[in-house]
Design a protein around this motif. Structure first.
Motif, PDB file in Angstrom:
ATOM      1  N   ALA A 292       0.814  -1.215   0.000  1.00  8.09           N
ATOM      2  CA  ALA A 292       0.000   0.000   0.000  1.00  8.09           C
ATOM      3  C   ALA A 292       0.852   1.271   0.000  1.00  8.09           C
ATOM      4  O   ALA A 292       0.393   2.319  -0.456  1.00  8.09           O
ATOM      5  CB  ALA A 292      -0.943   0.001   1.205  1.00  8.09           C
ATOM      6  N   LEU A 298       1.246   2.575  -6.203  1.00  7.76           N
ATOM      7  CA  LEU A 298       0.287   3.668  -6.052  1.00  7.76           C
ATOM      8  C   LEU A 298       0.044   4.394  -7.373  1.00  7.76           C
ATOM      9  O   LEU A 298      -1.049   4.890  -7.634  1.00  7.76           O
ATOM     10  CB  LEU A 298       0.774   4.660  -4.997  1.00  7.76           C
ATOM     11  CG  LEU A 298       0.652   4.201  -3.538  1.00  7.76           C
ATOM     12  CD1 LEU A 298       1.402   5.142  -2.608  1.00  7.76           C
ATOM     13  CD2 LEU A 298      -0.807   4.101  -3.128  1.00  7.76           C
ATOM     14  N   LEU A 302      -2.725   0.306  -8.084  1.00  4.00           N
ATOM     15  CA  LEU A 302      -3.625   0.853  -7.075  1.00  4.00           C
ATOM     16  C   LEU A 302      -4.330   2.123  -7.547  1.00  4.00           C
ATOM     17  O   LEU A 302      -5.368   2.493  -7.006  1.00  4.00           O
ATOM     18  CB  LEU A 302      -2.849   1.151  -5.783  1.00  4.00           C
ATOM     19  CG  LEU A 302      -2.195  -0.057  -5.104  1.00  4.00           C
ATOM     20  CD1 LEU A 302      -1.549   0.344  -3.783  1.00  4.00           C
ATOM     21  CD2 LEU A 302      -3.206  -1.171  -4.870  1.00  4.00           C
ATOM     22  N   VAL A 317      -3.585  -6.480  -1.387  1.00  2.00           N
ATOM     23  CA  VAL A 317      -2.858  -5.308  -0.914  1.00  2.00           C
ATOM     24  C   VAL A 317      -2.321  -5.573   0.485  1.00  2.00           C
ATOM     25  O   VAL A 317      -3.079  -5.909   1.400  1.00  2.00           O
ATOM     26  CB  VAL A 317      -3.755  -4.051  -0.894  1.00  2.00           C
ATOM     27  CG1 VAL A 317      -2.943  -2.831  -0.482  1.00  2.00           C
ATOM     28  CG2 VAL A 317      -4.376  -3.827  -2.266  1.00  2.00           C
ATOM     29  N   ILE A 361      -9.098   1.397  -2.196  1.00  2.00           N
ATOM     30  CA  ILE A 361      -7.706   0.992  -2.021  1.00  2.00           C
ATOM     31  C   ILE A 361      -6.851   2.134  -1.509  1.00  2.00           C
ATOM     32  O   ILE A 361      -6.137   2.020  -0.530  1.00  2.00           O
ATOM     33  CB  ILE A 361      -7.138   0.479  -3.355  1.00  2.00           C
ATOM     34  CG1 ILE A 361      -7.862  -0.783  -3.768  1.00  2.00           C
ATOM     35  CG2 ILE A 361      -5.654   0.185  -3.242  1.00  2.00           C
ATOM     36  CD1 ILE A 361      -7.559  -1.221  -5.157  1.00  2.00           C
ATOM     37  N   ASN A 362      -6.923   3.264  -2.167  1.00  2.00           N
ATOM     38  CA  ASN A 362      -6.042   4.365  -1.808  1.00  2.00           C
ATOM     39  C   ASN A 362      -6.414   4.983  -0.468  1.00  2.00           C
ATOM     40  O   ASN A 362      -5.618   5.712   0.112  1.00  2.00           O
ATOM     41  CB  ASN A 362      -6.076   5.429  -2.905  1.00  2.00           C
ATOM     42  CG  ASN A 362      -5.553   4.886  -4.209  1.00  2.00           C
ATOM     43  OD1 ASN A 362      -4.591   4.136  -4.222  1.00  2.00           O
ATOM     44  ND2 ASN A 362      -6.192   5.239  -5.310  1.00  2.00           N
TER      45      ASN A 362
END
Length: 430
Positions: A292, A298, A302, A317, A361-362
């Motif tokens: 993550a 990222l 992601l 993740v 996710i973020n």
């Protein structure tokens, strides 16, 4: 020039390359605070001989060469516009450009890359019956010279008990590698290692002596593997592509295709064949593993995974940082013991899987002992029902906790093992 598509979503990967490039530059600036997450946690005292930052003479030398190259290449890139502003004659600039690039190329070839384009794992593994009908291929990420790629495929070989072939995505130095990533990702430009990888994967899929092709990708290798898949989808039929499995770590690509198909299932055996179909996805299996706090993930998997039909495959993740394949991914997700066998338990594979929350996710903010997992029809219809059949109905009536290892197909390959295969229709029997 906007760096986003409609309703604030990322641009489609088929947009203008110039707009994609501008969007990636904006994205990098927004993520710059995560840059240290590439290297940390270091934990040098816990590293092993196959880890990239293991304090050996060779690794210290490689890191020193990369640091010197980064300073040299940054100075070189800054000096070029200054020469133009100072009205230096064009032929002087061309000569300076040729000399500067030539020195950089000579250094990486001499001190980092070597001249082997395809490497094979060198560690001893006891392959099991049937492994001779499998082909395991690997494409590395940025900043990986010959030694680190060899270390990567050796650890992959220990982890999965197979011989692994690595296509060397040669490093040009960290800064020049980043420029190459942007060119590959935004202009869909196929470099020589992409073409070589495509040829090897296609040859393996067409080989009647081969039943399964496993493609392992890391970082920039995800961009290259994504382009390879695009070509394969253009040329090969579903009955061959279903023998391909793809597993990525810290994937830097801006898309990952795997179109869905349907067809009638054994019409001669049913009275209403138009109501009975087999359906799945072209490539047999795709899984993505990401940290993550990894800036590459990222800005890659992601960032794009929330867009429907943009990033196919199951996503896992891990709520930590780190980008190096051996040190931050394999050693934490497929931890090796002293005997170089994968341990049956590790914190990541033992994480509980919970339904996806609104944070996405973020916005992951869950407790470290859990990993969030969001099943979607587009990505997981071929895998989800069988996995959920593990659920909740135990003989004693207790609730069964689902963990990452219950969903990860790649986990089943550890120590030379193989997943339990099922008929195409089995996935709908639950």
């Amino acid at each position: 020039m906007t760096c986003q598509g409609e309703e604030g979503t990322p641009l489609p990967y088929t947009a203008s390359p110039i707009r994609l490039l501008w969007g990636d530059l904006c994205l990098f600036v927004s993520l710059i605070g995560h840059l240290p997450g590439i290297f940390i946690p270091l934990h040098l005292c816990r590293t092993g001989p196959l880890d990239e930052f293991y304090p050996s003479v060779h690794n210290i030398f490689i890191v020193a060469v990369h640091l010197l190259l980064a300073v040299y290449q940054l100075s070189f890139l800054i000096s070029l516009p200054l020469m133009v502003l100072c009205m230096v004659p064009a032929w002087w600039i061309l000569a300076y450009l040729a000399i500067g690039l030539g020195l950089s190329y000579g250094a990486v070839m001499l001190f980092l890359n070597g001249f082997e384009q395809v490497l094979v794992s060198k560690v001893p593994v006891a392959e099991r019956p049937g492994h001779e009908r499998e082909r395991w291929l690997y494409i590395n990420g940025i900043a990986a010279g010959h030694r680190w790629v060899q270390m990567n495929i050796d650890q992959l070989s220990y982890t999965f008990g197979r011989r692994v072939t690595g296509v060397h995505n040669r490093t040009a130095g960290i800064l020049f590698d980043l420029i190459e990533c942007l060119i590959q990702r935004d202009f869909s430009f196929a470099t020589s290692d992409i073409r070589r990888s495509y040829a090897l994967v296609k040859k393996a899929l067409l080989d009647p002596e081969c039943d399964k092709v496993v493609l392992l990708l890391h970082s920039q290798g995800g961009i290259e593997g994504g382009l390879v898949i695009d070509w394969l989808l253009d040329e090969l039929p579903h009955d061959l592509l279903r023998h391909l499995e793809v597993y990525t770590f810290g994937n830097a690509a801006n898309h990952f295709n795997n179109p869905r198909w349907t067809k009638l299932a054994r019409p001669e055996s049913v009275q209403t064949p138009d109501l009975v179909h087999q359906f799945g996805q072209s490539i047999g299996h795709i899984e993505h593993y990401a940290n993550a706090g990894d800036i590459v993930a990222l800005g890659g998997v992601l960032h794009f995974v929330d867009i429907p039909n943009r990033y196919m495959g199951r996503l896992f993740v891990r709520p930590n940082s780190g980008h190096l394949l051996n040190m931050h991914y394999l050693s934490t997700m497929f931890t090796l013991g002293p005997d170089m066998k994968v341990l049956e338990s590790n914190p990541f594979m033992d994480m509980e899987v919970e339904p996806w929350a609104t944070a996405g996710i973020n916005g992951f903010s869950g407790p470290p002992q859990r990993v969030r997992y969001r099943p979607t029809v587009a990505r997981d219809e071929a895998f989800l029902p069988a996995a959920l059949s593990l659920q909740r109905f135990q003989p004693n009536g207790t609730h069964r906790v689902l963990r990452v290892k219950d969903f990860s197909r790649l986990w089943q390959y550890r120590n030379g093992g193989s997943p339990r295969e099922c008929r195409p229709t089995d996935q709908y029997d639950h």
